[in-house]
Design an enzyme around this catalytic site. Sequence first.
Site, PDB file in Angstrom:
ATOM      1  N   ASP A   1       0.758  -1.113   0.097  1.00 62.99           N
ATOM      2  CA  ASP A   1      -0.066   0.027   0.045  1.00 62.99           C
ATOM      3  C   ASP A   1       0.785   1.406  -0.111  1.00 62.99           C
ATOM      4  O   ASP A   1       1.867   1.353   0.983  1.00 62.99           O
ATOM      5  CB  ASP A   1      -0.851  -0.089   1.228  1.00 62.99           C
ATOM      6  CG  ASP A   1      -1.842   1.213   1.314  1.00 62.99           C
ATOM      7  OD1 ASP A   1      -1.719   1.940   0.325  1.00 62.99           O
ATOM      8  OD2 ASP A   1      -2.790   1.109   2.241  1.00 62.99           O
TER       9      ASP A   1
ATOM     10  N   ASP B   1      -3.202   2.562  -5.606  1.00 57.40           N
ATOM     11  CA  ASP B   1      -2.096   2.543  -4.741  1.00 57.40           C
ATOM     12  C   ASP B   1      -1.760   1.084  -4.047  1.00 57.40           C
ATOM     13  O   ASP B   1      -0.949   0.906  -3.114  1.00 57.40           O
ATOM     14  CB  ASP B   1      -2.152   3.557  -3.839  1.00 57.40           C
ATOM     15  CG  ASP B   1      -3.350   3.604  -2.789  1.00 57.40           C
ATOM     16  OD1 ASP B   1      -4.271   3.028  -3.298  1.00 57.40           O
ATOM     17  OD2 ASP B   1      -3.277   4.027  -1.894  1.00 57.40           O
ATOM     18  N   GLU B   2      -2.688   0.438  -4.267  1.00 61.36           N
ATOM     19  CA  GLU B   2      -2.698  -0.976  -3.617  1.00 61.36           C
ATOM     20  C   GLU B   2      -2.639  -2.355  -4.182  1.00 61.36           C
ATOM     21  O   GLU B   2      -3.113  -2.231  -5.579  1.00 61.36           O
ATOM     22  CB  GLU B   2      -3.566  -1.066  -2.580  1.00 61.36           C
ATOM     23  CG  GLU B   2      -3.892  -0.058  -1.546  1.00 61.36           C
ATOM     24  CD  GLU B   2      -5.143  -0.253  -0.781  1.00 61.36           C
ATOM     25  OE1 GLU B   2      -5.567  -1.498  -0.459  1.00 61.36           O
ATOM     26  OE2 GLU B   2      -5.877   0.777  -0.258  1.00 61.36           O
TER      27      GLU B   2
END
Length: 407
Positions: free
Chosen positions: A4, A100-101
């Site tokens: 993350d 973003d993960e």
Amino acid sequence: MHCDMNAYYASVEIKLNPSLHGKPVAVAGSQADRNGIILAKSEEAKQQGVKTGEVIWQAKQKCPNLITVPPQYDQYILHSKLAHNIYYDYTDQIEPFGLDECWLDVTASKALFGGGMQIAKLISNRVKKELKLTLSIGVSFNKIFAKLGSDMNKPDAITYVSRENYTDLIFKLPVRSLLGVGYATERKLTKYNILTIGDLARTDPAFLQSKLGINGIKLWLWANGLDNGRVRVYGESIPVKTVGHGITTTEDLYTDIEVWRVLLALSENVSKRLRSHSLRASGVQIGVRRNDMSSTEFQAPLPYATYNAFYISQNGFILFKERYDWKKPIRSLTITAINLESSDIPRQINIFHDFSKLAKLEDLEDVMFSLHQRYGTKSVYPARLMENLKIAKQVPYDIKPPGLPVF
Ligand SMILES: [Mg+2]
């Protein structure tokens, strides 16, 4: 593992403009389009109480020296790809979850690079060095615990959730922190005094099923570390179950006709995506968020399965008129094509609904969309859409704030 990227949008902005480093920075939409809300904030802004989702003036009351910058979505997409490229050096099982993960399954790479913790350190160091961004990584024996691990320590941290320590680390967390537990489920669980993940794990699964249906069993398995979900291979497409498009309008909506215009505008995107997947919808769902933030949803079958934007939005609008009581103005609308089927299978004509009307609409829209491909989407469109739609012009609709599920 679950990787993350920390304070993603804000971190990319600081990387691109290093003079912002160490300052309270927030990425925020423009005030004119009522998107003047905080989309992301730096660690410094967070420490002064700035929250994602609040409006700029509220944030500035708590943090008067807050620097706001407009979002640069193309840069967020680019940096997301660059991070994926680094992950790809360690495994091809990479499953993105928002920009973003990502989940990574590195089981098969252990002999090459060492165990999960070792690989997490390699990845974290490379992302820091090559992209000037930091990660929180959770390492575990299933996807759900890896995600909880990455949430547990941030920024720039690696957390190991093992078969030995998970009851100590995970069971004390609030039930809300488990993936799949939203606001409504949390409220139901609270009623039965199920407050932590440990409480959930120790509850009789039959009881959970009686209260939450099949979802109850799934949550019980997840809480007990029995999630056996696979990490997808990078680029593997997720089967499309529904295709929807929603928007927060720039001003509240007060009348049926305003709703009709927005539904018609939204349905064009839904139709184009259905076509690109060779799918037809046999049902439509309308989601409404009122200006007090409460929400409601209606769905109905379509007389004929189709990918036609006009037909889907028209049936959605009929459903809306039947079901919405207008006690409150509307802040956002979503239209979703549901019960999808392949557009290659033949359709049964039915004597109670005139199929020729739909056939004409489909022909018309085929021509319209082929003109869009050659001359742009402004070359030809329904006259209704010339009116004030109360929709912001330049917001890319496929972009969601980081952390939100992509399915
Ligand atoms: Mg993040």
